[in-house]
Design an enzyme around this catalytic site. Structure first.
Site, PDB file in Angstrom:
ATOM      1  N   HIS A  21      44.899  -0.217  80.852  1.00  0.00           N
ATOM      2  CA  HIS A  21      45.873  -1.114  81.481  1.00  0.00           C
ATOM      3  C   HIS A  21      45.200  -2.278  82.196  1.00  0.00           C
ATOM      4  O   HIS A  21      45.803  -3.328  82.390  1.00  0.00           O
ATOM      5  CB  HIS A  21      46.840  -0.345  82.393  1.00  0.00           C
ATOM      6  CG  HIS A  21      46.311   0.087  83.708  1.00  0.00           C
ATOM      7  ND1 HIS A  21      46.075   1.404  84.035  1.00  0.00           N
ATOM      8  CD2 HIS A  21      46.002  -0.608  84.821  1.00  0.00           C
ATOM      9  CE1 HIS A  21      45.652   1.497  85.275  1.00  0.00           C
ATOM     10  NE2 HIS A  21      45.593   0.276  85.784  1.00  0.00           N
ATOM     11  N   ASP A  36      43.718   6.394  79.179  1.00  0.00           N
ATOM     12  CA  ASP A  36      43.771   5.066  79.793  1.00  0.00           C
ATOM     13  C   ASP A  36      42.368   4.490  79.969  1.00  0.00           C
ATOM     14  O   ASP A  36      41.812   4.472  81.071  1.00  0.00           O
ATOM     15  CB  ASP A  36      44.489   5.151  81.140  1.00  0.00           C
ATOM     16  CG  ASP A  36      44.928   3.790  81.655  1.00  0.00           C
ATOM     17  OD1 ASP A  36      44.495   2.770  81.092  1.00  0.00           O
ATOM     18  OD2 ASP A  36      45.708   3.749  82.625  1.00  0.00           O
ATOM     19  N   SER A  56      41.864   0.979  89.919  1.00  0.00           N
ATOM     20  CA  SER A  56      42.060   1.270  88.509  1.00  0.00           C
ATOM     21  C   SER A  56      40.799   0.931  87.734  1.00  0.00           C
ATOM     22  O   SER A  56      40.291  -0.188  87.824  1.00  0.00           O
ATOM     23  CB  SER A  56      43.236   0.462  87.961  1.00  0.00           C
ATOM     24  OG  SER A  56      44.447   0.930  88.482  1.00  0.00           O
TER      25      SER A  56
END
Length: 714
Positions: free
Chosen positions: A86, A222, A649
């Protein structure tokens, strides 16, 4: 958890009560001496110098601020980066087309030559961090106004940063911490040639999409891989075919040994922002006024985007990243509001505030601090919607934001910077036209404008919008803008640009007559009246001072506590353990999830849960290579009690030896109030297991070249 950096329009204030635990705290790595003994008790095998060093290779030299909005880590001596899918989503979408759809199909470069350059994407390393509080504080006095104080801080900071970088290619900046009580100087180095090296298809990298976002158990691969390139001297250089893979000071060994319940885990990265200094008054304002409105506006924008994305692959690729960003925070605000209530965060804040008031009664310097904060929030309650719409309507609708830049142009012209500003704004506008769907943009404008008309008090609303709304003509106002505005198409804007080129002076009057310019400018003018109001400015200055004094007093009140500052996109380390959790009585979530569990979620009729035939075939054959655990399972995700937030992230999750075991990508739903109050019993970091990453790279992507350049610890 793509918690992109959103400027909340009120200032966060108070710190939570309770003592810091191993799983709580975003610690500055150059101050780890305060935590080091505790880290060793929890299992750490490294020295402080191996974690953070200015003169020698250390873990910090493998940690990258990825584009300024996420974290990545160097995992090979050839500059290979690992981050979240992402985090690379926008880059992957931009590199895709209907013919070469890397977002849907994945991409694996089998050589350097096949790697895809990503214009504008950067990788920034931290060279050093220093405490400059003494140098700055020596120039500040209690008699200064907040404005005078800010000017002096900027002045001294400029001197310090100039001295720090000297003649080098480094950059430097000073950030304030603990609400302006301390100041640290950061020296950084930024590489601007970053290329896409590999990514799984969206069905793996974003498996579960919005439905599973912020949820555990989770089964999402991810991750994505990029590579840093440098000049022949290993220094930053603009993109060139002559550039070479970067040779890092440190790269992370990759461990496929696995882990057990209770094992030490630490996360190194760039958390964006937390609001753990937020008061009970701020919590109530967020829960009751601000966040519900953000959710409502974002839902409307998402529905419009989805409608157009479903009609066209081209639109879907062009708006995929934008949709993901809006959706992520749409769900974030839903979850945070819900958990702030469920976890009774306002009550916890009030307990601390009551204790602080008792302390302040015996310390006159802190008298009336809580009263000042309470009055500030009471004053701003009726202005929150104006703040929200400025953020969600002007800054977060691409068409509106591009027009808004031209609204600012007159100020730049008056400062003698008009030509440069216009050139920059024109470039952004032309880039916007390359991918924008203007029907989508104008439909969004109209829908949110109608919400604005219904929500904003009449005395805060521009006459242009008020008059049109009162007559039921808001749709006509937008239709006129779409038909006649110079911004409504690339051709019309290019025609205006020709006028600019021919004119001796900038044709500002042409802009001022433009219907879309007038609409955006009218909102900006009214918002400025609000924020430049003398009473408003005084209240916000009083609040800023009260925030600073509260944190100063709180640290004096609890002298035995080891404090850490709010996240502010600077390098932090958090540590804790790999642990399960119980979201409710009678239920416990295990420390890891498996591919077998994930495949059970497959739904051919729901694009969020598509599974590629190749992945099913690999599972059916149990073709996991050396990456299965001792039970023969293919582990996908795992959880730890590390303290993270948006910006983390892509951060590496490291074991006690500093070896990479996964990459962090999300938090759990039950603790979504954690940015404001850390929930020590249930707050968890969700990470993608490095063994699943390597399995996908080797077995699914057949990118053996990427595997071969890593140092894998078995």
């Amino acid at each position: 958890m793509k918690k992109q950096i959103i400027a909340l329009t009120f200032i966060s204030t108070l710190l939570f009560s309770g003592f810091a635990r191993a799983d709580e705290g975003m610690w500055l790595p150059f101050l780890l001496g305060r935590n080091y003994e505790d880290m060793k008790k929890h299992g750490l095998n490294l020295t402080q110098e191996e974690i953070y060093s200015i003169n020698n290779s250390s873990l910090k030299d493998a940690i990258v601020s990825f584009g300024g909005f996420c974290t990545a880590e160097v995992i090979s001596k050839k500059g290979l980066l690992l981050t979240n899918h992402h985090c690379g989503y926008d880059a992957i979408a931009d590199a895709s087309s209907e013919e070469e759809n890397h977002l849907d199909n994945g991409f694996w470069a089998k050589s350097y030559e096949e790697e895809i350059a990503i214009p504008g994407l950067t990788a920034t390393f931290v060279i050093s961090i220093a405490d400059v509080t003494e140098q700055i504080a020596a120039n500040l006095t209690d008699e200064m106004s907040e404005e005078e104080r800010a000017i002096k801080i900027r002045e001294i900071s400029a001197e310090l940063t100039k001295e720090a970088v000297g003649e080098s290619n480094y950059k430097a900046f000073v950030r304030d911490f603990f609400e302006g009580n301390e100041f640290y100087l950061f020296v950084t180095e930024t590489y601007e040639d970053v290329r896409l090296a590999g990514t799984p298809p969206e069905s793996i990298g974003k498996f579960g999409h919005d439905s599973d976002n912020w949820m555990y158990p989770r089964h999402t691969g991810d991750f994505a891989m990029f590579r840093i390139y440098s000049g022949t001297d290993n220094k930053p250089a603009p993109y060139s075919e002559d550039n070479q893979p970067y040779n890092p000071k440190h790269s992370l060994p990759v461990s496929i040994k696995g882990y057990e319940k209770g094992d030490f885990a630490m996360v190194f990265g760039f958390p964006g922002s937390t609001d753990r200094y937020l008061s009970s008054f701020g919590v109530e304002q967020a829960v009751n006024i601000e966040q519900p409105k953000r959710v409502e506006i974002r839902r409307k924008k998402l529905d419009i985007m989805k409608k157009y994305m479903n009609e066209s692959t081209e639109v879907r690729l062009n708006y995929a990243s934008k949709h993901a960003q809006v959706a992520n925070y749409w769900k974030y605000f839903i979850g945070q509001s819900e958990q702030l209530k469920n976890n009774k965060v306002a009550d916890k804040k009030r307990k601390l505030e009551a204790r602080f008031n008792e302390f302040a009664a015996e310390n006159p310097e802190y008298a009336d601090i809580m009263e000042t904060i309470q009055k500030a929030y009471a004053f701003t309650d009726n202005q929150v919607y104006a703040d929200v719409y400025q953020s969600e309507f002007i800054y977060s609708v691409d068409l509106n934001l591009n027009v808004f830049r031209f609204v600012l142009l007159e100020n730049y012209i008056e400062q003698g910077m008009g030509e440069r500003a216009y050139g920059s704004f024109k470039e952004r506008m032309m880039s916007f036209y390359e991918t924008a769907n203007l029907d989508l943009e104008f439909e969004t404008l109209e829908a949110v404008l109608k919400m604005y008309y219904n929500d904003i008090p009449a005395e805060m609303m521009p006459e242009l919008i008020k008059n049109a709304g009162d007559k039921g003509k808001l749709s006509k106002l937008v239709k006129k803008a779409k038909k006649k505005s110079i911004f409504s198409s690339k051709a019309k804007f290019e025609k205006f640009d020709e006028l600019v080129e021919k004119s001796e002076e900038f044709p500002m009057e042409t802009l001022k007559k433009d219907p879309l310019f007038q609409l955006i400018e009218s909102i900006y003018i009214e918002y400025n009246k609000l924020t430049e109001n003398e009473e408003y400015v005084k209240v916000m200055n009083d609040l800023e001072r009260a925030n600073r004094l509260f944190v100063k007093g709180y640290r004096e009140m609890d002298k035995d506590k080891t404090f850490y500052p709010n996240a502010n996109s600077t390098l932090r380390l958090t540590y804790g353990s790999i642990l399960p959790y119980s979201p409710e009585e009678g239920k416990e979530y295990d420390i890891y999830t498996t591919l077998e569990e994930g495949l059970k979620k497959e739904d051919p009729n729901n694009p969020e849960f598509h599974v590629s035939p190749k992945l099913k075939e690999l599972f059916a054959n149990k073709d996991f290579g050396r990456y299965a655990n001792d039970k023969g399972e293919m582990v996908v995700n795992f959880i730890s009690n590390n303290d993270i937030t948006g910006g983390n992230s892509g951060s590496p999750v490291l074991n006690a030896d500093g070896h990479l075991i996964g990459t962090a990508f999300d938090g759990n739903w039950e603790a979504m109030s954690g940015d404001i109050f850390f929930e020590k019993d249930i707050q968890r970091t969700i990470s993608c297991d490095i063994r699943y990453v390597l399995f996908i790279v080797e077995k699914y992507g057949e990118a053996h070249n990427l595997i071969e350049e890593m140092e894998i610890v078995e």
